[in-house]
Design an enzyme around this catalytic site. Structure first.
Site, mmCIF file in Angstrom:
data_model
loop_
_atom_site.group_PDB
_atom_site.id
_atom_site.type_symbol
_atom_site.label_atom_id
_atom_site.label_comp_id
_atom_site.label_asym_id
_atom_site.label_seq_id
_atom_site.Cartn_x
_atom_site.Cartn_y
_atom_site.Cartn_z
ATOM 1 N N HIS A 181 -0.636 -12.126 0.110
ATOM 2 C CA HIS A 181 -1.475 -11.186 -0.633
ATOM 3 C C HIS A 181 -2.048 -11.820 -1.901
ATOM 4 C CE1 HIS A 181 -1.838 -6.529 -0.705
ATOM 5 N NE2 HIS A 181 -2.979 -7.108 -0.952
ATOM 6 N N TYR A 183 0.842 -1.192 0.000
ATOM 7 C CA TYR A 183 0.000 0.000 0.000
ATOM 8 C C TYR A 183 0.885 1.252 0.000
ATOM 9 C CZ TYR A 183 -3.717 -3.262 1.348
ATOM 10 O OH TYR A 183 -4.611 -4.306 1.402
#
Length: 251
Positions: A184, A115
């Protein structure tokens, strides 16, 4: 009646804006038990959440047995603080928002290496400084980066990269242990068994409490679970993305 419906809708939207979706699960280590005692004691007493205030007043347990992880019924997804959104507030307002989420009862904050490549983790770490005895933080590994730039055509869940990401996350967040550590995305070049074994070792070393996976199918979950019990699965699920309804994960 319409007025009541409007007020209910407003309360719902306020809650949704305050607390982003995050999946997690409860304690296996003594450290987790201690943290939960803090949650049950210090947080509930210290917060003094007024009646009628939008807040997370209940807890949720995902997983079971030794993989169970108990946190607030809703968690806070921190991605939107700086990443993948058209606009976001100033750093001061972002930190204040995280503080308010803690005070309103949120005990799980979800971030990831990708992020903004460490930016979100460092922001969350700064915002939660002084609160880490009251909350858990989850982060994620698996994307491939070269000199801080994501290689979007490849993934990297090699044991060496999992460990590197874990150490970076701990340092960025200013914590000794991650509440949850997610893969992820699946790395087609690294067997999920190797991923699970690496996470098992990190759990034994006290660097993570639990692990999970994102956007996976049932077969992958079962193969991983045999090696190291999986606590939680993150899947995108909304009106425009309903694949999870057909791949067996919800069954």
């Amino acid at each position: 009646m319409d007025k009541d419906k409007d007020m209910s809708r407003r309360r719902f939207l306020k809650m949704a804006a305050l607390t982003g979706a995050a999946m997690c699960v409860g304690p296996t280590l003594n450290k987790v038990t201690a943290a939960e005692r803090v949650w049950m004691g210090k947080q509930q007493v210290a917060n003094n959440i007024p009646a009628g205030m939008a807040a997370v007043r209940t807890r949720r347990t995902l997983g079971h047995g030794n993989t169970a992880f108990t946190i607030s019924a809703m968690g806070y997804g921190c991605m939107g603080l700086n990443h993948n959104r058209s606009q976001y507030p100033s750093r001061e307002k972002e930190i204040a928002l995280v503080h308010e989420a803690v005070e309103r009862g949120v005990t799980l904050f979800d971030t990831a290496e990708s992020y903004g490549y460490h930016i979100n983790e460092k922001l969350v770490g700064e915002a939660l400084k002084g609160y880490t005895d009251r909350v858990f933080v989850s982060s994620k590994f698996g994307h491939k980066f070269v000199n801080g730039v994501q290689i979007k055509t490849e993934e990297d869940s090699t044991p060496a990269n999992i460990r590197r990401v874990c150490e970076n996350s701990l340092r960025n967040l200013g914590v000794e242990t991650l509440g949850m550590f997610y893969q992820h995305r699946i790395d087609p070049n690294t067997p999920i068994e190797a991923v699970a074994e690496t996470c098992s070792k990190l759990i034994k070393e006290g660097k993570i409490l639990h692990w999970g996976m994102c956007e996976v199918n049932v077969d992958t979950i079962r193969r991983a679970h045999k090696i190291c019990p999986v606590t939680a699965i993150q899947s995108e699920y909304h009106l425009m993305h309903r694949m999870v309804e057909t791949n067996g994960v919800l069954e």
